[in-house]
Design an enzyme around this catalytic site. Structure first.
Site, PDB file in Angstrom:
ATOM      1  N   GLY A  34      39.431  -2.910   9.016  1.00 20.11           N
ATOM      2  CA  GLY A  34      39.494  -1.606   8.326  1.00 20.11           C
ATOM      3  C   GLY A  34      39.487  -1.896   6.752  1.00 20.11           C
ATOM      4  N   PHE A  71      42.465   4.730  17.301  1.00 13.29           N
ATOM      5  CA  PHE A  71      41.206   4.173  17.136  1.00 13.29           C
ATOM      6  C   PHE A  71      41.194   2.545  16.848  1.00 13.29           C
ATOM      7  CE2 PHE A  71      41.044   8.377  15.366  1.00 13.29           C
ATOM      8  CZ  PHE A  71      39.859   8.816  15.886  1.00 13.29           C
ATOM      9  N   ALA A  72      42.529   1.988  17.129  1.00 12.26           N
ATOM     10  CA  ALA A  72      42.890   0.514  16.545  1.00 12.26           C
ATOM     11  C   ALA A  72      42.508  -0.403  17.986  1.00 12.26           C
ATOM     12  CB  ALA A  72      44.161   0.735  16.273  1.00 12.26           C
ATOM     13  N   TYR A 139      35.429  -5.799  26.951  1.00  6.15           N
ATOM     14  CA  TYR A 139      35.837  -4.880  26.148  1.00  6.15           C
ATOM     15  C   TYR A 139      35.784  -3.255  26.855  1.00  6.15           C
ATOM     16  CZ  TYR A 139      34.354  -0.816  22.949  1.00  6.15           C
ATOM     17  OH  TYR A 139      34.485   0.446  22.270  1.00  6.15           O
ATOM     18  N   LEU A 188      22.687  -1.001  15.136  1.00  6.17           N
ATOM     19  CA  LEU A 188      21.186  -1.022  15.034  1.00  6.17           C
ATOM     20  C   LEU A 188      20.806  -0.367  13.695  1.00  6.17           C
ATOM     21  CD1 LEU A 188      18.375  -1.623  15.870  1.00  6.17           C
ATOM     22  CD2 LEU A 188      18.208   0.504  16.888  1.00  6.17           C
TER      23      LEU A 188
END
Length: 323
Positions: A34, A71-72, A139, A188
């Protein structure tokens, strides 16, 4: 107050910018990926690790937190295959630490940033939340593990949660002050725009023989501000008691091929890309498009911005990039 862990990252910082208009916000981020500059100045900021229990104890003991937005996570699929330990330690173990401290302080509202990677390689073109989850990399598995843990914690500890699975986040805030900045960049649209801005020699298309209209993969792209607004809808539904547990997909419900993305980037910028066709990447499905019907019907949210608007905002950010 709302605690946003990972609030200095790409999606987290856009959420914080929207959320501070409505709530007091605390951001916890270790700045590994971040950017401090991306955090709105109206938010309280703490630098620290998600899994640092002492940090978390301080925050929960000193601020009246009513919900947590998470969100980490580490989120590079390729890296997760090479270094799964990093992903299970941060995305799973550290999240368990966060949940334990939350519950110890009687905070029971949790919004989790998940991913389409939990579905693996589905055998349908339009994916809804009832699809089987069979992730094919660490993931995706790390995200699914937390989703399953949340189900168990909800039953055992009265934890209220909403999981938001999103597909391809893209674009930037309309101000141009915050946007997508990863190192390395693998997504992308920013990769194409970096190339068109002269920072890369060429664009590679991984396979042009898929069973799609132009032979290239089709994906669902959603503007990052639309994602932020979905999180706010989810937060409101938890705080007002509409929801106790839910899982929602976030997407446009529309698919765009790699060639279409390149062509739209060329149209927006007025520049021509140098494109090469290379071999397919292992595990790339031909089509991945989200059905967001459930969140529209239950929370009234839908994506507002189209592909051209996504790319225009991203190009504006790239031209004025600040971090």
């Amino acid at each position: 107050m709302i605690l946003v862990v990972g609030g200095a990252g790409y999606i987290g910082s856009h959420l914080v910018k929207e959320l501070v208009e409505k709530e007091q916000v605390i951001v916890l981020d270790n700045l590994s990926t971040g950017h401090r500059e991306a955090v709105d100045h109206r938010a309280v900021f703490f630098q620290g690790d998600l899994g640092d229990e002492e940090n978390l104890e301080f925050v929960f003991s000193n601020y009246p937190i009513k919900a947590v937005m998470h969100f980490a996570a580490n989120s590079l699929v390729g890296e997760s295959v090479i270094n799964p330990m990093k992903y299970y330690e941060n995305n799973v173990s550290s999240t368990l630490t966060l949940l334990r401290v939350m519950l110890d302080h009687n905070v029971n509202n949790f919004i989790f940033s998940s991913t389409a990677a939990t579905y693996g390689v589905p055998n349908v073109d339009i994916i809804n939340e009832t699809m089987q989850t069979l992730p094919i990399n660490p993931y995706g598995r790390s995200k699914l593990m937390i989703e399953q843990i949340l189900q168990d914690y909800s039953k055992a500890y009265n934890l209220n949660y909403i999981v938001l699975r999103y597909f391809n986040a893209a674009g930037a805030d309309e101000s141009g002050h915050i946007g997508e900045s990863h190192e390395p960049e693998t997504h992308l649209i920013p990769v194409i725009l970096q190339h068109l801005a002269g920072k890369r020699d060429k664009i590679s298309i991984f396979g042009s023989d898929y069973n799609t209209p132009d032979g290239t993969c089709i994906r669902d792209y959603i503007h990052v501000t639309d994602i932020a607004n979905a999180h706010i809808h989810a937060l409101n539904s938890l705080l007002n008691g509409t929801n106790k547990t839910a899982i929602y997909n976030l997407g446009n419900g529309l698919g765009y091929s790699v060639k279409e993305i390149i062509e739209t980037c060329e149209t927006v910028t007025g520049l021509k890309a140098n494109v090469e066709i290379t071999d397919r990447r292992e595990g790339d499905p031909a089509i991945l498009v989200a059905s967001s019907r459930k969140i529209y019907e239950e929370l009234g949210w839908k994506a507002e911005k189209n592909l051209k608007q996504i790319i225009e905002s991203a190009w504006n950010w790239h031209q004025n990039q600040r971090y």
